[in-house]
Scaffold this active site. Structure first.
Site, short mmCIF file in Angstrom:
data_model
loop_
_atom_site.label_atom_id
_atom_site.label_comp_id
_atom_site.label_asym_id
_atom_site.label_seq_id
_atom_site.Cartn_x
_atom_site.Cartn_y
_atom_site.Cartn_z
N GLY A 165 4.95 5.66 4.37
CA GLY A 165 4.73 5.00 5.32
C GLY A 165 5.09 3.46 5.28
O GLY A 165 5.26 3.84 3.58
N ASP A 168 1.58 7.54 -3.22
CA ASP A 168 1.86 8.63 -4.42
C ASP A 168 2.45 9.61 -4.24
O ASP A 168 3.04 10.33 -4.92
CB ASP A 168 0.30 9.21 -4.66
CG ASP A 168 -0.12 9.81 -2.79
OD1 ASP A 168 0.19 9.34 -2.22
OD2 ASP A 168 -2.13 10.04 -3.68
N ARG A 189 -6.39 5.91 3.98
CA ARG A 189 -6.75 6.75 4.34
C ARG A 189 -7.88 6.92 3.33
O ARG A 189 -8.89 7.48 3.71
CB ARG A 189 -5.28 6.95 2.92
CG ARG A 189 -5.30 8.92 3.41
CD ARG A 189 -3.57 9.37 2.45
NE ARG A 189 -3.95 8.37 1.76
CZ ARG A 189 -2.43 9.01 0.50
NH1 ARG A 189 -1.78 9.18 1.10
NH2 ARG A 189 -2.89 7.93 -0.68
N ASP A 231 -2.92 1.38 1.72
CA ASP A 231 -3.83 1.95 0.96
C ASP A 231 -4.77 0.58 -0.99
O ASP A 231 -5.55 1.39 -0.62
CB ASP A 231 -4.44 2.86 0.90
CG ASP A 231 -3.55 3.72 2.25
OD1 ASP A 231 -3.22 2.99 3.14
OD2 ASP A 231 -2.97 5.14 2.11
N THR A 291 2.53 1.07 -0.92
CA THR A 291 1.18 1.06 0.29
C THR A 291 -0.05 0.19 0.29
O THR A 291 -0.75 -0.67 0.00
CB THR A 291 0.42 2.50 0.00
OG1 THR A 291 -0.43 2.85 0.49
CG2 THR A 291 0.21 2.26 -1.47
N ARG A 318 9.67 10.84 5.02
CA ARG A 318 8.13 12.02 4.86
C ARG A 318 9.55 13.22 4.27
O ARG A 318 9.50 14.34 5.69
CB ARG A 318 6.95 12.10 5.29
CG ARG A 318 6.40 10.79 5.29
CD ARG A 318 5.02 11.59 6.05
NE ARG A 318 4.01 10.38 6.25
CZ ARG A 318 3.65 9.44 4.81
NH1 ARG A 318 3.48 9.57 4.03
NH2 ARG A 318 3.00 8.65 5.54
N ASP A 341 -4.15 1.61 -3.81
CA ASP A 341 -5.18 3.36 -3.40
C ASP A 341 -4.08 4.10 -5.46
O ASP A 341 -4.70 4.42 -5.46
CB ASP A 341 -4.99 4.91 -3.20
CG ASP A 341 -3.84 4.89 -2.28
OD1 ASP A 341 -2.91 4.34 -2.74
OD2 ASP A 341 -3.90 6.02 -1.38
#
Length: 328
Positions: A16, A108, A177, A133, A131, A77, A135
């Site tokens: 992303g 990730d 997410r 996120d 990212t 992707r 995360d």
């Protein structure tokens, strides 16, 4: 500085998109140039490695991109890279161009691919966490998170104007997410009455208690921020349950979606991306591999990719408590 462990490197963006990826790319290319290392850009992530979509890049190749969102190298992707045959093609193309080091900008999934590629073929890889996120373990913030957070905050501020004008309850879904960092921080920053995130065990009963307290306090409108990965249910399920519990409420749902992934990166993201892009090249020159460049306590660090993708940054419990206290 001692002799570099790499002579030619390639850089790509994968997964992303996130605001600041271009700033990181710029830093990689210009740092490589400064140290007389040849640099190639690879279009569309791992697909570009497989399809031999390499382009030589120099300082002027990345002019004026630090302000741009998205990624000029495009992102994708790659299904083919998950197969051994696809990775063999990617390696053969690296050999063809003489590339002995890769800078992989992404999340990730990108890092998992880099780890396997390194283990199978020995090519040096360093990850740069890009990212929204936030995360990824091993860095205080990921590239794109600060911009996405501010985008969410500004959108919720605007939604509050409508909520207040019409005495409405708005449930606002933000991205992230399975991580609630955007939800927690944007909810705290906008005075949300409730913040629902996957890292804590939420209940509809607790949410109803919040609404009841808000009524007693004289609140006529409220905002509830919901992380997209919330385990209690979808935002529509939660809004429907609330409507059943409070039939007189005028309830609306707003899903912010991909607006959070776009836009010109914030100052914080531009600086972070510049530092990490520089750090990735320095790491390759020092012979590091299978690690991720990150910033922790304002210092450049290198974390094994395996740790970066397996461990998780813990949610700040103080922020959770503060958000509850200030929502009165």
């Amino acid at each position: 500085m001692k002799e570099s462990a790499v002579k030619k490197i390639a850089v790509f963006t994968s997964g992303g998109d996130a605001p600041g990826m271009n700033a990181a790319l710029r830093a990689v290319v210009r740092t490589a140039n400064y140290y007389n290392i040849e640099c190639y850009g690879v279009r569309e992530g791992y697909n570009g490695l497989i399809n031999n979509d390499f382009t030589r890049m120099g300082p002027r190749s990345v002019k004026n991109i630090i302000t741009e969102g998205g990624t000029i190298l495009k992102s994708a992707r790659s299904v083919e890279f998950k197969n051994k045959a696809g990775r063999q093609k990617a390696y053969d193309n690296c050999v063809k161009h003489g590339v002995d080091g890769l800078v992989c900008i992404g999340g990730d999934g990108t890092f998992r691919g880099a780890k396997v590629f390194n283990e199978e073929y020995g090519i040096q890889v360093i990850g740069v966490p890009g990212t929204i996120d936030n995360d990824i373990f091993g860095t205080d913030n990921t590239i794109g998170y600060d911009t996405a957070l501010n985008t969410a905050m500004e959108a919720i501020d605007k939604i509050r104007d409508t909520a207040t004008s019409h005495n409405r309850i708005f449930f606002v879904e933000v991205m992230g997410r399975d991580a609630g960092f955007i939800a927690l921080n944007s909810g705290l920053a906008t005075g949300a009455i409730g913040i629902l995130i996957p890292e804590k065990k939420d209940s509809i009963e607790d949410l109803f208690m919040r609404f009841e307290r808000a009524e007693k306090a004289g609140k006529a409108s409220s905002i509830v921020v919901v992380a997209e990965g919330e385990k209690l249910g979808t935002i529509y399920d939660i809004a429907k349950a609330t409507q059943a519990g409070f039939p007189d409420y005028d309830i609306r749902v707003a899903v912010l979606g991909h607006i959070q992934r776009g836009g010109s990166p914030s100052c914080a993201d531009r600086v972070l991306a510049s530092r990490l892009g520089y750090g990735a090249v320095i790491g390759l020159m020092d012979g590091r591999t299978n690690v991720m460049a990150g910033m922790q306590s304002n210092k450049l660090t290198f974390t094994p990719i395996e740790e970066a993708i397996k461990k998780h940054n813990e949610m700040d419990q103080d922020l959770l408590k503060i958000s509850e206290i200030l929502a009165i």
